[in-house]
Design a protein around this motif. Structure first.
Motif, PDB file in Angstrom:
ATOM      1  N   THR A  26       0.471  20.109 -24.001  1.00 23.82           N
ATOM      2  CA  THR A  26      -0.482  20.092 -22.885  1.00 23.82           C
ATOM      3  C   THR A  26      -0.111  19.011 -21.881  1.00 23.82           C
ATOM      4  O   THR A  26      -0.151  19.233 -20.665  1.00 23.82           O
ATOM      5  N   TRP A  27       0.246  17.827 -22.374  1.00 18.13           N
ATOM      6  CA  TRP A  27       0.666  16.761 -21.456  1.00 18.13           C
ATOM      7  C   TRP A  27       1.947  17.141 -20.723  1.00 18.13           C
ATOM      8  O   TRP A  27       2.069  16.914 -19.516  1.00 18.13           O
ATOM      9  N   LEU A  28       2.897  17.719 -21.431  1.00 17.32           N
ATOM     10  CA  LEU A  28       4.150  18.118 -20.788  1.00 17.32           C
ATOM     11  C   LEU A  28       3.906  19.181 -19.726  1.00 17.32           C
ATOM     12  O   LEU A  28       4.480  19.123 -18.631  1.00 17.32           O
ATOM     13  N   ALA A  29       3.054  20.151 -20.040  1.00 12.88           N
ATOM     14  CA  ALA A  29       2.766  21.213 -19.070  1.00 12.88           C
ATOM     15  C   ALA A  29       2.102  20.666 -17.822  1.00 12.88           C
ATOM     16  O   ALA A  29       2.256  21.222 -16.725  1.00 12.88           O
ATOM     17  N   ALA A  30       1.372  19.557 -17.981  1.00 11.05           N
ATOM     18  CA  ALA A  30       0.690  18.931 -16.842  1.00 11.05           C
ATOM     19  C   ALA A  30       1.602  17.973 -16.084  1.00 11.05           C
ATOM     20  O   ALA A  30       1.185  17.377 -15.094  1.00 11.05           O
ATOM     21  N   GLY A  31       2.837  17.810 -16.547  1.00  4.50           N
ATOM     22  CA  GLY A  31       3.800  16.983 -15.836  1.00  4.50           C
ATOM     23  C   GLY A  31       3.841  15.524 -16.225  1.00  4.50           C
ATOM     24  O   GLY A  31       4.434  14.704 -15.518  1.00  4.50           O
ATOM     25  N   HIS A  32       3.250  15.167 -17.355  1.00  3.49           N
ATOM     26  CA  HIS A  32       3.281  13.778 -17.804  1.00  3.49           C
ATOM     27  C   HIS A  32       4.588  13.483 -18.536  1.00  3.49           C
ATOM     28  O   HIS A  32       4.920  14.186 -19.504  1.00  3.49           O
ATOM     29  N   PRO A  33       5.328  12.457 -18.112  1.00  2.60           N
ATOM     30  CA  PRO A  33       6.506  12.042 -18.873  1.00  2.60           C
ATOM     31  C   PRO A  33       6.079  11.640 -20.283  1.00  2.60           C
ATOM     32  O   PRO A  33       5.141  10.852 -20.443  1.00  2.60           O
ATOM     33  N   LEU A  34       6.731  12.181 -21.289  1.00  4.69           N
ATOM     34  CA  LEU A  34       6.274  11.992 -22.667  1.00  4.69           C
ATOM     35  C   LEU A  34       7.439  11.664 -23.581  1.00  4.69           C
ATOM     36  O   LEU A  34       8.464  12.365 -23.596  1.00  4.69           O
ATOM     37  N   THR A  35       7.272  10.589 -24.339  1.00  3.21           N
ATOM     38  CA  THR A  35       8.228  10.241 -25.400  1.00  3.21           C
ATOM     39  C   THR A  35       7.546  10.490 -26.732  1.00  3.21           C
ATOM     40  O   THR A  35       6.394  10.096 -26.925  1.00  3.21           O
ATOM     41  N   VAL A  36       8.246  11.162 -27.650  1.00  2.76           N
ATOM     42  CA  VAL A  36       7.646  11.525 -28.927  1.00  2.76           C
ATOM     43  C   VAL A  36       8.481  11.016 -30.086  1.00  2.76           C
ATOM     44  O   VAL A  36       9.697  10.830 -29.984  1.00  2.76           O
TER      45      VAL A  36
END
Length: 307
Positions: A26-36
């Motif tokens: 959901t965060w990725l689809a909203a354009g938030h840079p994400l490290t996992v």
């Protein structure tokens, strides 16, 4: 639940199980840079094609961004993952399911290490995350400043409800609602067990159960008012003495149907205990007075730091 006005705040997510993966997508689809990062590396790596940066270890993941979200197995997993990692200046949001005591202790643990902290309780299943109209939301408690700073990002996967600066209150709200849910499940399960083998289709009983439980929803507000005022006798329609007397019918019916009363008997026993303690004082009460017997050992301790 994507909002084009949400600041695309970068964040780190530790834990990519079913819930963590739903949050990440959901965060990725909203354009938030994400490290996992995930202990089982393949689960984190599966998010790389969708734009996630995959960290080799928790230290690398934590170092990547100020906002660090935890969605791990349990509180012990948090201690193991973050052992020895510099948390200075980090904003930690703990979505890991835990108890109020664990939330309070983990908040103290984080603050000792120079981090701000909020605990959380997710009121949703993974398929509800990011789904418009699903009703998904998350309880948050702890640092109000942290919550206000990151609220826009936190509201991307699900609604956000701040329930106070006591870090234990998010978990407490979560467990209170889930406990009520399981109580309802128990009653519904007992009802279906009673009709089994009697030629009554569960599908025929289902709408009647839904209608009846909806009509009984008044109990939620009624109980809150009576517990706040400690007035258990005003405006009583069906008093405790009558309820206890009629409870025998429920138990005899269960016995006649060959159904164990274990799902409903504890509540019936509680009402009987309240009545028998002082019949003259309690016979005319609403059944809500019986709930006061549940707090038998006082308030729990709020101390104890996690490992």
């Amino acid at each position: 639940m994507t909002d084009t006005h949400v600041t695309k705040r970068p964040l780190t997510l530790l834990g990519t199980g079913d819930m963590g993966t739903a949050l990440a997508r959901t965060w990725l689809a909203a354009g938030h840079p994400l490290t996992v990062w995930n202990r089982t590396a393949a689960k984190a790596a599966a998010l790389a094609p969708e734009g996630a940066a995959v960290a080799a270890g928790p230290a690398e993941a934590v170092a990547a961004h100020t906002l660090v979200v935890l969605c791990l197995l349990d509180d012990a997993s948090i201690g193991a993952a973050l052992e020895g990692i510099d948390l200075t200046g980090k904003d930690i949001v703990n979505l890991t399911t835990g108890t109020p005591a664990e939330g309070r202790a983990r908040a103290a643990w984080a603050e000792e290490r120079g981090a701000r902290f909020v605990d959380a309780g997710i009121m949703a299943t993974p398929d509800m995350i990011g789904a418009p109209g699903s009703g998904a939301y998350v309880f948050y408690s702890g640092s109000r400043a942290l919550f206000d700073t990151h609220r826009a990002a936190l509201e991307v996967p699900a609604g956000a409800r701040f329930v106070g600066e006591d870090p234990g209150h998010a978990a407490l709200h979560d467990v209170a609602l889930l406990s009520a849910m399981y109580g309802m499940f128990a009653g519904v399960s007992h009802a279906y067990a009673l009709i089994e083998g009697e030629g009554i289709a569960p599908g025929d009983l289902a709408p009647l159960l839904s209608e009846w439980l909806g009509a009984m929803g008044f109990f939620v507000g009624n109980a809150a008012e009576r517990l706040s005022s400690r007035d258990f006798t005003g405006g009583v329609v069906s008093n405790l003495a009558m309820q206890v007397a009629s409870s025998g019918t429920l138990l005899r019916t269960a016995a006649g149907q060959g159904v164990s009363p274990e799902l409903i008997k504890p509540y019936l026993d509680l009402m009987r205990e309240r009545l028998e303690a002082d019949p003259a004082a309690h016979a005319g009460e609403d059944t809500v007075g019986a709930l006061t017997l549940l707090r038998r050992q006082g308030l729990p301790a709020k101390a104890g730091l996690p490992g």
